[in-house]
Enzyme design. Structure first.
Site, mmCIF file in Angstrom:
data_model
loop_
_atom_site.group_PDB
_atom_site.id
_atom_site.type_symbol
_atom_site.label_atom_id
_atom_site.label_comp_id
_atom_site.label_asym_id
_atom_site.label_seq_id
_atom_site.Cartn_x
_atom_site.Cartn_y
_atom_site.Cartn_z
ATOM 1 N N CYS A 260 73.347 -40.148 40.912
ATOM 2 C CA CYS A 260 72.418 -40.950 40.122
ATOM 3 C C CYS A 260 71.220 -40.092 39.688
ATOM 4 O O CYS A 260 71.386 -39.039 39.093
ATOM 5 C CB CYS A 260 71.995 -42.184 40.921
ATOM 6 S SG CYS A 260 71.066 -43.409 39.976
ATOM 7 N N ASP B 219 80.319 -48.931 35.255
ATOM 8 C CA ASP B 219 78.967 -48.745 35.788
ATOM 9 C C ASP B 219 77.980 -49.270 34.752
ATOM 10 O O ASP B 219 77.851 -48.719 33.658
ATOM 11 C CB ASP B 219 78.738 -47.252 36.044
ATOM 12 C CG ASP B 219 77.410 -46.964 36.735
ATOM 13 O OD1 ASP B 219 76.511 -47.831 36.693
ATOM 14 O OD2 ASP B 219 77.277 -45.867 37.302
ATOM 15 N N HIS C 244 78.745 -48.455 39.732
ATOM 16 C CA HIS C 244 77.783 -47.486 40.247
ATOM 17 C C HIS C 244 77.869 -47.348 41.765
ATOM 18 O O HIS C 244 77.980 -46.242 42.298
ATOM 19 C CB HIS C 244 76.375 -47.918 39.837
ATOM 20 C CG HIS C 244 75.339 -46.862 40.001
ATOM 21 N ND1 HIS C 244 75.158 -45.860 39.078
ATOM 22 C CD2 HIS C 244 74.417 -46.639 40.971
ATOM 23 C CE1 HIS C 244 74.174 -45.063 39.470
ATOM 24 N NE2 HIS C 244 73.709 -45.515 40.625
#
Length: 458
Positions: free
Chosen positions: A152, A307, A336
Site C-alpha cells: 500500500c 481492490d 486490498h
C-alpha cells in the site's frame, strides 16, 4: 429494493432474525469469549533496530540455514494501521509464507507518531528511516542489495526509495501500491480531489492526522457492509468457531488504526494523489528528483482485481514508466485486504510471489532460473476474513438477467448461480433462508432481491 432504506431494512431484518433464532442467541456468549481470546502476529521475531518510534523486526527462520536464500526480504508497511495484517494468523500470514519459502524476513513497524513527529516528511521516512533499515539488513546479511516488498503506502514509498537508492535494492515488490492517480484512483482519489479537499487544512487543524479520521473515511467507502451487513454475517455464523476467530482478528486490526505524521500525510495527498507527481516523474524529496529511469531492478506488482482502495488502474500502468526490462504483474481476484488474508491467496498467489523473488535472488552464473510461475487461478468463495474487505468478492462470471436487479453484480450473480438460481424467475420463487445458506449471502439482502424479482415477474 430501495437503496435509501436498505440500511434500515437490513438492520430491522437482523433484529427480527435474532428474536426468532434462539439457538444463535444462545451461542453469543461463547462467540464473544472466542473473539476476546484471539491472538495476532504470532510468528516469533526480535527487534534488531530502533529509531524514534520505528522498530525493525527480524523473524525466526522456518527452514534450515542451508535451504535459505542469501538475499533477505524487507517488508515496508504503510504508515496507516498496524503491520500485523501481514501476520494475522499462521495459515494466513504473508510473513510465514516467505519464511517457509526460505527467505530471511524483516519488517518495518513504524509505530505511532507523537506530537513531536508532526513535521516528519516523506524525505524523512524514505531517505532516513527506510534507508537506515535497509543498511541494517544489508550489514546483517552481508549483501550489497536486498529484496524490498512494500504494501500500500509502503509500496509507494518503496518506489521512491528504489529510485533514489537503486544500488541497495536487488528486487522490488509492490503490493497494492498507489502509483498512478490520473482519474484511476477510484473513490479515494475522487474524495481527495483538490477542488473538494485540503490536506493542509487537516494538518493545520490536527497536526498529526487522527486515526479515527482515517478509519471513518475508509469505513464510509462501504457503509452498509461495514456498519450493518458484516454483523449479520457474524450473527449467522456465531456458532462457527473458526469463522468467529477470523472475524475477530480482522475486527481487531480494523479497529486498531494509528495517527499519521501531518507533514508526510499532506505531501502524500498533495504530491502523489492530487499532483500525480510520482507517475509523472516530477516528484522531489528534499530537492532531489525521484527519477523512475533509475528503477532498473526487476519489479513485481501484486494487485487485487477488486481492490477499491487502490484499484488496479492506479498500479498497473506504472510498470510502463520504469526503466526496468524485467517487470511483472500478478493480479488476483480479491481486494486490498484479501491480498494479505484470503485463504486462496495463500494457496495460489503467495507461492508464485516467493518463486518470483527466489528466481531473481540467485546469481545467474551459479544457477539457472526456473520456469516462470504459473498464473494464479481465481479465488475461491470468500471467508470471514476476506468479508471484511471493501467489495473484495467479485469474480468474472457470464452476464445473466440477475444483474439487472439493483444490488446484484458479478460476484453475487456467481454465488446465486452456484446455488442453482440462474434467472430472475428462479429468484422470485426461492426460499430466502435456504438460498441465503446455499449462496452464503445475507438473508436480508436475499429477501430484498426476491421482492424485486417478484415485482418484475408476471
Amino acid at each position: 429494493m430501495n437503496p435509501f432504506t436498505f440500511p434500515l431494512d437490513a438492520q430491522r431484518d437482523l433484529w427480527e432474525r435474532a428474536a426468532e433464532d434462539t439457538s444463535s442467541v444462545g451461542a453469543i456468549p461463547d462467540g464473544l469469549e472466542t473473539m476476546a481470546e484471539v491472538e495476532v502476529g504470532e510468528t516469533p521475531s526480535e527487534v534488531v533496530y530502533r529509531e524514534n518510534k520505528l522498530e525493525l523486526h527480524h523473524y525466526e527462520p522456518l527452514v534450515p540455514e542451508e535451504e535459505r536464500h542469501d538475499v533477505p526480504l524487507l517488508f515496508v508497511y504503510a504508515l496507516i494501521n498496524r503491520p500485523y495484517i501481514l501476520d494475522l494468523q499462521p495459515d494466513r500470514s504473508v510473513i510465514r509464507r516467505m519464511l517457509e519459502a526460505g527467505f530471511d524476513v524483516y519488517m518495518i513497524d513504524w509505530g505511532e507518531p507523537s506530537e513531536l513527529d508532526t513535521s516528519l516528511s516523506l524525505h524523512d521516512y524514505v531517505n532516513r528511516y527506510i534507508d537506515n533499515c535497509v543498511d541494517e539488513v544489508r550489514e546483517r546479511s552481508g549483501q550489497d542489495s536486498i529484496n524490498v516488498l512494500g504494501y500500500c503506502m509502503g509500496g509507494t514509498m518503496s518506489v521512491m526509495y528504489a529510485a533514489l537508492h537503486p544500488e541497495k535494492v536487488r528486487n522490488l515488490g509492490l503490493m497494492a501500491a498507489g502509483l498512478c492517480f490520473d482519474g484511476t484512483g477510484g473513490i479515494l482519489e475522487m474524495w481527495g480531489d483538490e477542488d473538494f479537499f485540503s490536506p493542509g487544512a487537516i494538518v493545520d487543524t490536527f497536526g498529526n492526522v487522527p486515526a479515527e479520521f482515517l478509519d471513518v473515511g475508509f469505513a464510509l467507502m462501504d457503509p452498509v457492509h461495514n456498519y450493518v451487513t458484516k454483523y449479520g454475517n457474524l450473527y449467522d455464523n456465531i456458532d462457527d468457531e473458526d469463522f468467529v476467530k477470523n472475524f475477530a482478528r480482522m475486527e481487531r486490526w480494523l479497529n486498531d488504526p494509528i495517527d499519521v505524521a501531518g507533514t508526510a500525510y499532506r505531501e502524500f495527498l498533495e504530491d502523489i494523489y492530487q499532483g500525480n507527481e510520482l507517475y509523472r516523474n516530477e516528484l522531489e524529496l528534499n530537492g532531489e528528483r525521484v527519477d523512475l529511469g533509475d528503477i532498473t531492478m526487476p519489479v513485481l506488482q501484486v494487485v487485487g482485481e477488486y481492490d477499491h482502495l487502490i484499484p488496479p488502474e492506479a498500479s498497473k500502468p506504472f510498470n510502463e514508466k520504469v526503466a526496468s526490462d524485467d517487470t511483472e504483474i500478478m493480479e488476483f481476484s480479491t481486494g486490498h485486504i484479501g491480498l494479505s488474508v484470503s485463504s486462496s491467496t495463500h494457496e495460489h498467489l503467495w507461492p508464485n510471489v516467493a518463486d518470483w523473488f527466489a528466481e531473481r535472488s540467485i546469481d545467474p552464473v551459479d544457477d539457472e532460473p526456473s520456469e516462470p510461475a504459473a498464473e494464479p487461478p481465481e479465488a475461491d468463495t470468500p471467508d470471514a476474513a476476506v468479508a471484511e474487505d471493501v467489495e473484495t468478492t467479485e469474480a468474472d462470471v457470464a452476464d445473466t438477467d440477475l444483474q439487472e436487479l439493483d444490488g446484484i453484480g458479478p460476484a453475487y450473480a456467481e454465488r446465486l448461480t452456484g446455488a442453482g438460481v440462474t434467472s430472475v424467475e428462479a429468484l422470485a420463487d426461492a426460499e430466502p433462508a435456504t438460498l441465503s445458506a446455499e449462496a452464503d449471502i445475507d438473508e436480508g439482502r436475499i429477501r430484498g432481491w426476491i421482492e424485486a424479482a417478484n415485482e418484475r415477474t408476471p
